[in-house]
Design a protein around this motif. Structure first.
Motif, PDB file in Angstrom:
ATOM      1  N   VAL A 114      85.940  27.705  33.310  1.00 53.16           N
ATOM      2  CA  VAL A 114      84.962  28.073  32.542  1.00 53.16           C
ATOM      3  C   VAL A 114      85.096  29.155  32.221  1.00 53.16           C
ATOM      4  N   ALA A 115      85.984  30.177  32.387  1.00 49.18           N
ATOM      5  CA  ALA A 115      85.769  31.613  31.808  1.00 49.18           C
ATOM      6  C   ALA A 115      86.514  31.285  30.685  1.00 49.18           C
ATOM      7  N   ALA A 116      87.674  30.453  30.298  1.00 51.15           N
ATOM      8  CA  ALA A 116      88.329  30.019  28.908  1.00 51.15           C
ATOM      9  C   ALA A 116      87.057  29.645  28.559  1.00 51.15           C
ATOM     10  N   SER A 117      86.302  28.294  28.613  1.00 52.27           N
ATOM     11  CA  SER A 117      85.596  27.632  27.275  1.00 52.27           C
ATOM     12  C   SER A 117      84.235  28.907  26.852  1.00 52.27           C
ATOM     13  N   VAL A 118      83.874  29.275  28.090  1.00 50.48           N
ATOM     14  CA  VAL A 118      82.408  30.595  27.358  1.00 50.48           C
ATOM     15  C   VAL A 118      83.350  31.854  26.300  1.00 50.48           C
ATOM     16  N   VAL A 119      84.859  32.507  26.809  1.00 48.95           N
ATOM     17  CA  VAL A 119      85.567  32.917  26.038  1.00 48.95           C
ATOM     18  C   VAL A 119      85.912  32.724  24.369  1.00 48.95           C
ATOM     19  N   LEU A 120      86.399  31.909  24.505  1.00 48.16           N
ATOM     20  CA  LEU A 120      86.698  30.402  23.330  1.00 48.16           C
ATOM     21  C   LEU A 120      88.038  31.029  23.739  1.00 48.16           C
ATOM     22  N   ALA A 121      89.382  31.217  24.597  1.00 49.25           N
ATOM     23  CA  ALA A 121      90.230  31.011  25.061  1.00 49.25           C
ATOM     24  C   ALA A 121      90.289  29.771  24.835  1.00 49.25           C
ATOM     25  N   PRO A 122      91.672  29.485  24.515  1.00 42.53           N
ATOM     26  CA  PRO A 122      92.887  28.002  24.148  1.00 42.53           C
ATOM     27  C   PRO A 122      92.923  27.644  25.383  1.00 42.53           C
ATOM     28  N   ALA A 123      92.035  26.629  24.825  1.00 44.34           N
ATOM     29  CA  ALA A 123      91.946  25.667  26.678  1.00 44.34           C
ATOM     30  C   ALA A 123      93.368  24.609  27.041  1.00 44.34           C
ATOM     31  N   PHE A 124      94.165  24.498  26.011  1.00 44.62           N
ATOM     32  CA  PHE A 124      95.553  23.862  25.649  1.00 44.62           C
ATOM     33  C   PHE A 124      96.972  24.333  26.200  1.00 44.62           C
ATOM     34  N   LEU A 125      96.075  25.143  27.426  1.00 41.25           N
ATOM     35  CA  LEU A 125      96.905  26.310  27.486  1.00 41.25           C
ATOM     36  C   LEU A 125      97.093  26.117  28.925  1.00 41.25           C
ATOM     37  N   LEU A 126      95.485  25.934  29.349  1.00 40.98           N
ATOM     38  CA  LEU A 126      95.178  25.350  30.875  1.00 40.98           C
ATOM     39  C   LEU A 126      95.705  24.447  31.194  1.00 40.98           C
ATOM     40  N   THR A 127      95.409  23.275  30.181  1.00 35.77           N
ATOM     41  CA  THR A 127      95.432  21.606  30.870  1.00 35.77           C
ATOM     42  C   THR A 127      96.658  21.644  30.566  1.00 35.77           C
ATOM     43  N   PHE A 135      99.224  21.074  39.093  1.00 34.10           N
ATOM     44  CA  PHE A 135      99.183  20.129  40.024  1.00 34.10           C
ATOM     45  C   PHE A 135      99.819  18.667  40.196  1.00 34.10           C
ATOM     46  N   GLY A 136     100.263  18.691  39.154  1.00 37.41           N
ATOM     47  CA  GLY A 136     100.339  17.066  39.144  1.00 37.41           C
ATOM     48  C   GLY A 136      99.334  16.364  38.273  1.00 37.41           C
ATOM     49  N   LEU A 137      99.506  14.882  37.453  1.00 36.97           N
ATOM     50  CA  LEU A 137      98.871  14.653  37.115  1.00 36.97           C
ATOM     51  C   LEU A 137      97.212  13.674  37.055  1.00 36.97           C
ATOM     52  N   TRP A 138      97.328  13.261  37.894  1.00 37.79           N
ATOM     53  CA  TRP A 138      95.565  12.598  38.363  1.00 37.79           C
ATOM     54  C   TRP A 138      95.091  14.238  38.903  1.00 37.79           C
ATOM     55  N   ARG A 139      95.727  15.228  40.175  1.00 31.88           N
ATOM     56  CA  ARG A 139      95.051  16.215  40.140  1.00 31.88           C
ATOM     57  C   ARG A 139      94.599  17.032  38.811  1.00 31.88           C
ATOM     58  N   GLY A 140      95.408  17.841  38.622  1.00 27.95           N
ATOM     59  CA  GLY A 140      95.148  18.151  37.201  1.00 27.95           C
ATOM     60  C   GLY A 140      94.506  17.472  36.043  1.00 27.95           C
ATOM     61  N   THR A 141      94.441  16.410  36.161  1.00 27.06           N
ATOM     62  CA  THR A 141      93.402  15.435  35.216  1.00 27.06           C
ATOM     63  C   THR A 141      92.034  15.749  35.462  1.00 27.06           C
ATOM     64  N   LEU A 142      92.115  15.594  36.822  1.00 27.65           N
ATOM     65  CA  LEU A 142      90.816  16.088  38.221  1.00 27.65           C
ATOM     66  C   LEU A 142      90.125  17.258  38.002  1.00 27.65           C
ATOM     67  N   TYR A 143      90.689  18.510  37.863  1.00 33.45           N
ATOM     68  CA  TYR A 143      90.442  19.758  38.146  1.00 33.45           C
ATOM     69  C   TYR A 143      90.590  20.383  36.342  1.00 33.45           C
ATOM     70  N   VAL A 144      90.968  19.822  35.556  1.00 29.53           N
ATOM     71  CA  VAL A 144      91.144  20.195  34.117  1.00 29.53           C
ATOM     72  C   VAL A 144      89.372  19.121  34.154  1.00 29.53           C
ATOM     73  N   TYR A 145      89.419  18.471  34.578  1.00 31.43           N
ATOM     74  CA  TYR A 145      88.342  17.382  33.444  1.00 31.43           C
ATOM     75  C   TYR A 145      86.855  18.558  34.899  1.00 31.43           C
ATOM     76  N   ILE A 146      86.532  19.008  35.560  1.00 31.22           N
ATOM     77  CA  ILE A 146      85.711  19.466  36.321  1.00 31.22           C
ATOM     78  C   ILE A 146      85.488  21.054  35.472  1.00 31.22           C
ATOM     79  N   GLY A 147      86.576  21.518  35.179  1.00 32.68           N
ATOM     80  CA  GLY A 147      86.555  23.103  34.803  1.00 32.68           C
ATOM     81  C   GLY A 147      85.973  22.685  33.546  1.00 32.68           C
ATOM     82  N   ALA A 148      86.409  21.316  32.975  1.00 37.12           N
ATOM     83  CA  ALA A 148      85.558  21.171  31.118  1.00 37.12           C
ATOM     84  C   ALA A 148      84.471  21.094  31.165  1.00 37.12           C
ATOM     85  N   VAL A 149      83.640  20.440  32.224  1.00 38.99           N
ATOM     86  CA  VAL A 149      82.298  20.404  32.403  1.00 38.99           C
ATOM     87  C   VAL A 149      81.493  21.311  32.869  1.00 38.99           C
TER      88      VAL A 149
END
Length: 163
Positions: free
Chosen positions: A27-40, A47-61
């Motif tokens: 969330v903080a990276a989204s607000v300050v325009l930090a590159p989200a690719f590295l976090l994703t 976290f692995g594929l499914w949990r990682g996808t879920l956490y990234v999607y929640i954070g991105a939204v």
């Protein structure tokens, strides 16, 4: 960005708190325009594929919602009215507003458009929050792809380390 790798390692070591801290960092990276690719990418390794996808999607939204809350009020500002005097800019903004959910969805599908920059651009365009939120589903394919790459990279590192 030298601070990011040690921070991600520390998050991975937190176990139960790791998902919440990761989402907050996203969330903080989204607000300050930090590159989200590295976090994703890191989410896949941590976290692995499914949990990682879920956490990234929640954070991105949540991150895009925070950006919308900050930027949308400026859509009615004097600066944007001045920019709208250019007929091309005004036409582009009207096109986005008229078909906002569909256009935003298509923009979100593209892995070439940085999400964090796109969040601000869409919020400044004056679209409705509901459409902005619904179009977030378009982020899922790119999120899955980058999280998968992170998972594969994490597995390679583990294999190389003898684990």
């Amino acid at each position: 960005m030298d601070w990011l790798a040690p921070l991600i390692r520390q998050i991975a070591e937190l176990e139960g708190w790791a998902p919440l801290l990761f989402i907050a960092l996203y969330v903080a990276a989204s607000v300050v325009l930090a590159p989200a690719f590295l976090l994703t990418f890191s989410a896949g390794a941590i976290f692995g594929l499914w949990r990682g996808t879920l956490y990234v999607y929640i954070g991105a939204v949540l991150g895009s919602s925070a950006v919308y809350a900050l930027a949308a009020p400026l859509a009615r500002s004097r600066i944007l009215r001045w920019v709208d005097r250019d007929p091309r800019v005004a036409a582009a903004r009207l096109a986005v507003i008229d078909r906002s959910a569909w256009i935003m969805f298509l923009l979100r599908l593209s892995p070439l458009v940085p999400y964090n920059l796109l969040n601000y651009a869409l919020a400044f365009s004056g679209v409705r929050y509901r459409d902005f939120l619904v179009a977030s589903v378009g982020m899922i394919p790119a999120i899955v792809m980058y999280v998968y790459y992170g998972k594969v990279a994490g597995d390679v590192v583990l294999l190389a380390g003898g684990v």
